[in-house]
Scaffold this active site. Structure first.
Site, PDB file in Angstrom:
ATOM      1  N   SER A 148      -6.547  -4.179   1.626  1.00  0.00           N
ATOM      2  CA  SER A 148      -5.762  -5.027   2.523  1.00  0.00           C
ATOM      3  C   SER A 148      -5.825  -6.487   2.099  1.00  0.00           C
ATOM      4  O   SER A 148      -6.878  -7.004   1.731  1.00  0.00           O
ATOM      5  CB  SER A 148      -6.280  -4.884   3.956  1.00  0.00           C
ATOM      6  OG  SER A 148      -5.425  -5.517   4.877  1.00  0.00           O
ATOM      7  N   GLY A 149      -4.685  -7.153   2.159  1.00  0.00           N
ATOM      8  CA  GLY A 149      -4.622  -8.593   1.917  1.00  0.00           C
ATOM      9  C   GLY A 149      -4.528  -9.319   3.244  1.00  0.00           C
ATOM     10  O   GLY A 149      -3.456  -9.380   3.842  1.00  0.00           O
ATOM     11  N   SER A 196      -1.759  -5.114   4.728  1.00  0.00           N
ATOM     12  CA  SER A 196      -2.062  -6.544   4.730  1.00  0.00           C
ATOM     13  C   SER A 196      -1.597  -7.175   6.032  1.00  0.00           C
ATOM     14  O   SER A 196      -0.753  -6.625   6.737  1.00  0.00           O
ATOM     15  CB  SER A 196      -1.374  -7.250   3.554  1.00  0.00           C
ATOM     16  OG  SER A 196      -1.822  -6.744   2.325  1.00  0.00           O
ATOM     17  N   ASN A 248       0.974  -5.673   8.781  1.00  0.00           N
ATOM     18  CA  ASN A 248       1.221  -4.493   7.956  1.00  0.00           C
ATOM     19  C   ASN A 248      -0.120  -3.869   7.562  1.00  0.00           C
ATOM     20  O   ASN A 248      -0.406  -3.669   6.398  1.00  0.00           O
ATOM     21  CB  ASN A 248       2.007  -4.908   6.706  1.00  0.00           C
ATOM     22  CG  ASN A 248       2.451  -3.728   5.856  1.00  0.00           C
ATOM     23  OD1 ASN A 248       3.125  -2.828   6.336  1.00  0.00           O
ATOM     24  ND2 ASN A 248       2.088  -3.742   4.585  1.00  0.00           N
ATOM     25  N   TYR A 290       3.023  -5.564   1.670  1.00  0.00           N
ATOM     26  CA  TYR A 290       3.691  -4.519   0.890  1.00  0.00           C
ATOM     27  C   TYR A 290       4.543  -3.608   1.775  1.00  0.00           C
ATOM     28  O   TYR A 290       4.036  -3.007   2.725  1.00  0.00           O
ATOM     29  CB  TYR A 290       2.638  -3.694   0.149  1.00  0.00           C
ATOM     30  CG  TYR A 290       3.179  -2.567  -0.691  1.00  0.00           C
ATOM     31  CD1 TYR A 290       3.638  -2.797  -1.980  1.00  0.00           C
ATOM     32  CD2 TYR A 290       3.210  -1.267  -0.194  1.00  0.00           C
ATOM     33  CE1 TYR A 290       4.118  -1.759  -2.761  1.00  0.00           C
ATOM     34  CE2 TYR A 290       3.698  -0.224  -0.971  1.00  0.00           C
ATOM     35  CZ  TYR A 290       4.154  -0.477  -2.255  1.00  0.00           C
ATOM     36  OH  TYR A 290       4.637   0.550  -3.018  1.00  0.00           O
TER      37      TYR A 290
END
Length: 335
Positions: free
Chosen positions: A251-252, A213, A173, A101
């Protein structure tokens, strides 16, 4: 894609985003053994269901922002059709598209990425050195309270009569500044009052420290089977954790690994043979993966530049000289 400054106008910018394209086996269909893993699933990587089922990665890998996954996937499929990706008359594909993101700096709700941007990324791929920092899908990303983005690293492994490479690419990120450390040094705490993120305006965000992420791609020429590649992906979090990542709730953290060996393993009918390494050799591969992941994230931050985005929101680059001074203070660098 970097354009515009000042107040965010939906659909007009400022724009701070992009696309990164990776071709594991070139620009014609050549399936490779692969597998994937998610540390925390607040993110997306398309195509993984079939990778789990089949054990093969059959398509390119594209990285972009959270709201552009669909458009990037569609453009990639169209490119595959237009360029006769497969030599079969009837075929299907599930492109791997992953995201992080970038809405703190980018007009993410304006859906800025179009088909021609994806094609530009695809057509500009090469075998030369990979750019790092504020480039491609990593353009508007940040890590541990500083600017992040694309980072790479690799390790060479020497086995009897054989040399292999483990390569890593990250779109970074994620991370809470207070947890950030390098080689055990509490860099984030030392820099807690230094170059903090500047927030000036909407979109309003419920983002908490540590949210974000990271996408990690591991590529190797070591002959590994899908179950071994799964083992590789499960070691990626160790490299992330050494820097202070915890797989935060927001978080991904999604990872994929593939091997460029055994390129004749994918067949439609009959039998095939595949080469692999012993389990005792895997420890060295685990260590190489962990080290390369850790270094790739650091490289993304070192290469990144300070960026101002929508509404004057600003994320600073990790200060190189202060980092050196901190590492000297903790005797990681000679005085």
């Amino acid at each position: 894609m970097i354009s515009g400054n000042g107040k965010n106008k939906l659909g007009q910018g400022p724009i701070r985003t992009g696309v990164t394209a990776i071709f594991p086996s070139g620009k014609k269909k050549k399936p490779l053994y692969a597998n994937w893993y998610s540390l925390n699933g607040n993110g997306e990587m398309t195509g993984t269901t079939w990778i789990t089922e089949s054990g093969f990665l059959e398509t390119p890998i594209l990285l972009t922002n959270t709201f552009s996954v669909g458009s990037v996937r569609q453009a990639t499929l169209k490119w595959m059709v237009d360029t006769s990706w497969s030599n079969e008359n009837w075929w299907w594909a599930f492109p791997v598209v992953a995201e992080t993101y970038d809405g703190f700096l980018n007009d993410i709700y304006g859906f800025q990425i179009q088909e021609h941007h994806v094609l530009e990324a695809i057509n500009n791929t090469s075998t030369t050195k990979v750019e790092e920092g504020n480039v491609g899908g990593g353009t508007g990303m940040m890590s541990f309270g500083f600017k992040g983005g694309i980072g790479t690293s690799s390790r060479i492994l020497k086995f009897p009569d054989t040399t292999y490479t483990v390569g890593v690419l990250v779109q970074s990120n994620f991370g809470d500044k207070k947890r950030f450390r390098i080689d055990g040094v509490p860099v984030g705490k030392e820099l807690k009052d230094t170059l903090n993120i500047e927030y000036h305006g909407q979109p309003e965000s419920r983002r908490k420290n540590g949210d974000g992420s990271i996408i990690v791609i591991v590529a190797t020429d070591i002959p590994l089977l899908p179950y071994q590649l799964k083992r590789i992906t499960r070691r990626i979090p160790i490299g992330i954790g050494k820097l202070g990542g915890i797989g935060a709730n927001g978080s991904g953290d999604i990872f994929i690994a593939f091997s460029t060996a055994n390129q004749d393993a994918y067949i439609r009918e009959g039998k095939t043979k595949a080469e692999t390494i012993s389990k005792d050799w895997m420890n060295d591969v685990f260590e190489a993966t962990i080290q390369a992941v850790e270094e790739a994230i650091i490289n993304a931050m070192i290469a990144a530049k300070t960026m101002e985005g929508i509404n004057g929101n600003k994320v600073y680059a990790l200060p190189h000289q202060k980092l050196i001074e901190i590492m000297k203070k903790y005797n990681r660098i000679k005085q």
